[in-house]
Scaffold this motif. Structure first.
Motif, PDB file in Angstrom:
ATOM      1  N   ARG A 102       0.834  -1.376  -0.034  1.00 26.85           N
ATOM      2  CA  ARG A 102       0.108  -0.029   0.064  1.00 26.85           C
ATOM      3  C   ARG A 102       0.856   1.405   0.163  1.00 26.85           C
ATOM      4  NH1 ARG A 102      -5.239   0.556   1.802  1.00 26.85           N
ATOM      5  NH2 ARG A 102      -5.360  -1.495   0.660  1.00 26.85           N
ATOM      6  N   GLU A 103       1.964   1.153   0.671  1.00 27.66           N
ATOM      7  CA  GLU A 103       2.950   2.376   0.875  1.00 27.66           C
ATOM      8  C   GLU A 103       3.392   2.808  -0.453  1.00 27.66           C
ATOM      9  OE1 GLU A 103       6.950   3.609   3.298  1.00 27.66           O
ATOM     10  OE2 GLU A 103       6.414   1.572   3.167  1.00 27.66           O
ATOM     11  N   ASN A 104       3.802   1.707  -1.330  1.00 32.90           N
ATOM     12  CA  ASN A 104       4.428   2.215  -2.619  1.00 32.90           C
ATOM     13  C   ASN A 104       3.410   2.739  -3.644  1.00 32.90           C
ATOM     14  OD1 ASN A 104       6.991   1.507  -1.731  1.00 32.90           O
ATOM     15  ND2 ASN A 104       6.971  -0.466  -2.973  1.00 32.90           N
ATOM     16  N   VAL A 105       2.050   2.164  -3.533  1.00 34.88           N
ATOM     17  CA  VAL A 105       1.177   2.496  -4.412  1.00 34.88           C
ATOM     18  C   VAL A 105       0.740   4.050  -4.193  1.00 34.88           C
ATOM     19  CG1 VAL A 105      -1.492   2.094  -4.991  1.00 34.88           C
ATOM     20  CG2 VAL A 105      -0.008   0.209  -4.950  1.00 34.88           C
ATOM     21  N   GLU A 106       0.306   4.322  -2.868  1.00 32.13           N
ATOM     22  CA  GLU A 106       0.273   5.660  -2.370  1.00 32.13           C
ATOM     23  C   GLU A 106       1.369   6.561  -2.778  1.00 32.13           C
ATOM     24  OE1 GLU A 106      -0.588   5.199   1.907  1.00 32.13           O
ATOM     25  OE2 GLU A 106      -2.603   4.576   1.634  1.00 32.13           O
ATOM     26  N   ALA A 107       2.578   6.376  -2.808  1.00 32.23           N
ATOM     27  CA  ALA A 107       3.574   7.331  -3.207  1.00 32.23           C
ATOM     28  C   ALA A 107       3.383   7.557  -4.440  1.00 32.23           C
ATOM     29  CB  ALA A 107       4.791   6.602  -2.819  1.00 32.23           C
ATOM     30  N   ILE A 145      -4.433  -2.375  -3.934  1.00 32.03           N
ATOM     31  CA  ILE A 145      -5.774  -1.752  -4.184  1.00 32.03           C
ATOM     32  C   ILE A 145      -6.330  -0.669  -3.226  1.00 32.03           C
ATOM     33  CG2 ILE A 145      -8.158  -2.268  -4.625  1.00 32.03           C
ATOM     34  CD1 ILE A 145      -6.967  -5.239  -5.533  1.00 32.03           C
ATOM     35  N   PRO A 146      -6.107   0.561  -3.543  1.00 28.83           N
ATOM     36  CA  PRO A 146      -6.538   1.698  -2.692  1.00 28.83           C
ATOM     37  C   PRO A 146      -7.752   1.651  -1.903  1.00 28.83           C
ATOM     38  CG  PRO A 146      -5.270   2.381  -4.399  1.00 28.83           C
ATOM     39  CD  PRO A 146      -5.696   1.126  -5.093  1.00 28.83           C
ATOM     40  N   SER A 147      -8.723   0.933  -2.567  1.00 32.44           N
ATOM     41  CA  SER A 147     -10.181   1.292  -2.068  1.00 32.44           C
ATOM     42  C   SER A 147     -10.392  -0.024  -1.148  1.00 32.44           C
ATOM     43  CB  SER A 147     -11.241   1.090  -3.052  1.00 32.44           C
ATOM     44  OG  SER A 147     -10.781  -0.141  -4.060  1.00 32.44           O
TER      45      SER A 147
END
Length: 424
Positions: A259-264, A328-330
């Motif tokens: 999640r951390e890499n996706v959000e970045a 998957i952010p959601s």
């Protein structure tokens, strides 16, 4: 009175002006790639890259499925992969890395056709490959398509013009992905001959992206690190490129498993993330888990028995299932969802093994297998899959079970290409 040619030129000029206004001035979004796609799952047709047994459970959370790869991809395994995943439950994009991966069948199966362009590769990567693709459309696929669809020959002159229209229409309907490849140790870099000298600074990437949007009219600009997370370097490039684009979608792919890499990368300006390797790693892990479960658990093991066994066997938070779902952010609790899906997969595998043992020696033909399945009120994985598939896909759970059993019982049957599924 203006000639027909003059009228046609005026019409084309007006259409072009309206199109440009839609992209730059008017408050509308004319890019055919949906803006709501924030997460794309990349599915590789290569034989070694398997799909999870109950793959629609995972794919219900993504925006679209992009089918393509850089190694050992053919027209046949692309067709097979699209047959399995197209519309189950998300739209499929075919992204060929070679012209012969495009067939009449793949064009029917895929909802979108994506043409890759490499902005920092050699001339062959951006011009030569596209040229050979147009040649293939005009000289092979187009004529084959006409021969198949038309009842009578058109004559050489008219057929040539219709084939040219077919080729132009195919490319007009396509979306173009303008790649910036930044991982030299990848098949994509080798295919496009990207070398150390071709790696781009954020400003250079921004300039190439502007050319892609303004001159090439590429619907997607794709920053690709291919299996490796780009980190701060990728964030800097995304920030610069995002500021420069107004119409093209900006996608990032490479090494996303948290999640951390996706959000970045999303915070840096990417419109969507593309996740691939970790999805196939789910299949590798679950194949081993299911094989162990068949040895350790009885066919009538309860849901609680399986949950307890799974907790003893692995840390679910560290599985590829949890890693994929974390991208998957959601999705608020990826570990809990991973546990749910892994337990469902093991339940289905146990039921499949029990059903195989029951039918082994009892059915010897496709018709007998169909009769045996029709007699059952519930099939392995049927409820879970039916819950996430549309009304037009409700036959898929049965087709999947029939294909797996036909393969295992060595029956001569028309079936789904189940060799791409992880659990046999």
């Amino acid at each position: 009175m203006p000639s027909f040619d003059a009228i046609a030129r005026t019409f084309e000029s007006a259409t072009r002006t309206i199109s440009l206004a839609g992209r730059t001035v008017l408050p509308v979004d004319t890019n055919p790639v949906p803006a709501e796609w924030e997460h794309i799952t990349k599915i590789d047709p290569e034989e070694a890259k398997k799909l999870p047994l109950l793959f629609p459970l995972y794919l219900q959370h993504t925006g679209a499925l992009e089918v393509g790869g850089s190694k050992d991809v053919t027209g046949q395994n692309t067709e097979e992969t699209l047959e399995l995943v197209s519309g189950r439950p998300r739209p499929a994009i075919q992204e060929p890395s070679g012209v012969r991966q495009v067939t009449e069948r793949t064009r029917e199966q895929a909802d979108y056709f994506a043409v890759p362009q490499v902005l920092n590769g050699d001339t062959e990567a951006i011009v030569g490959t596209l040229g050979s693709g147009i040649e293939y459309l005009r000289e092979e696929l187009g004529p084959e398509y006409l021969d198949d669809k038309l009842p009578i020959p058109l004559g050489e002159g008219l057929e040539r013009r219709v084939v040219s229209l077919f080729s132009a229409w195919t490319l007009q309907e396509a979306v173009f992905e303008a790649y910036i490849i930044m991982n030299l140790d990848s098949a994509a870099a080798r295919e496009a001959s990207v070398t150390e000298d071709d790696l781009l600074s954020p400003q250079e990437a921004k300039q190439r992206a502007m050319v892609a949007e303004t001159v090439f009219e590429s619907e997607i600009v794709y920053l690709e690190y291919s299996g490796t997370f780009g980190g701060e370097e990728a964030v800097e490039i995304l920030e610069d490129v995002s500021d420069a684009l107004s119409w093209s979608r900006l996608w990032y792919g490479g090494g996303l498993d948290s999640r951390e890499n996706v959000e970045a990368v999303l915070e840096a300006g990417a419109d969507a993330v593309v996740v691939g390797n970790v999805f196939h790693e789910i299949a590798d892990e679950e194949a081993d888990l299911c094989a162990d479960a068949v040895e350790a658990l009885s066919a009538d093991a309860t849901h609680g028995d399986i949950e307890s066994w799974l907790s003893d066997e692995c840390d679910v938070a560290e599985t590829s299932a949890a890693e994929y779902l974390s991208t998957i952010p959601s999705l608020s609790n990826p570990t809990a969802r991973a546990r749910e899906y892994l337990v469902s997969t093991i339940e289905a595998a146990l039921a499949l093994e029990a059903l195989r043992s029951e039918l082994d020696g009892e059915v010897t033909s496709e018709a007998e297998l169909a009769t045996a399945l029709d007699r059952r009120d519930e099939l392995p994985g049927g409820i879970e899959l039916s819950n996430v598939l549309g009304d037009d896909e409700q036959s898929f759970p049965r087709d999947l079970v029939a294909g797996l059993l036909a393969e295992d019982l060595d029956l001569d049957a028309e079936a789904l290409p189940v060799e791409h599924i992880s659990v046999a």
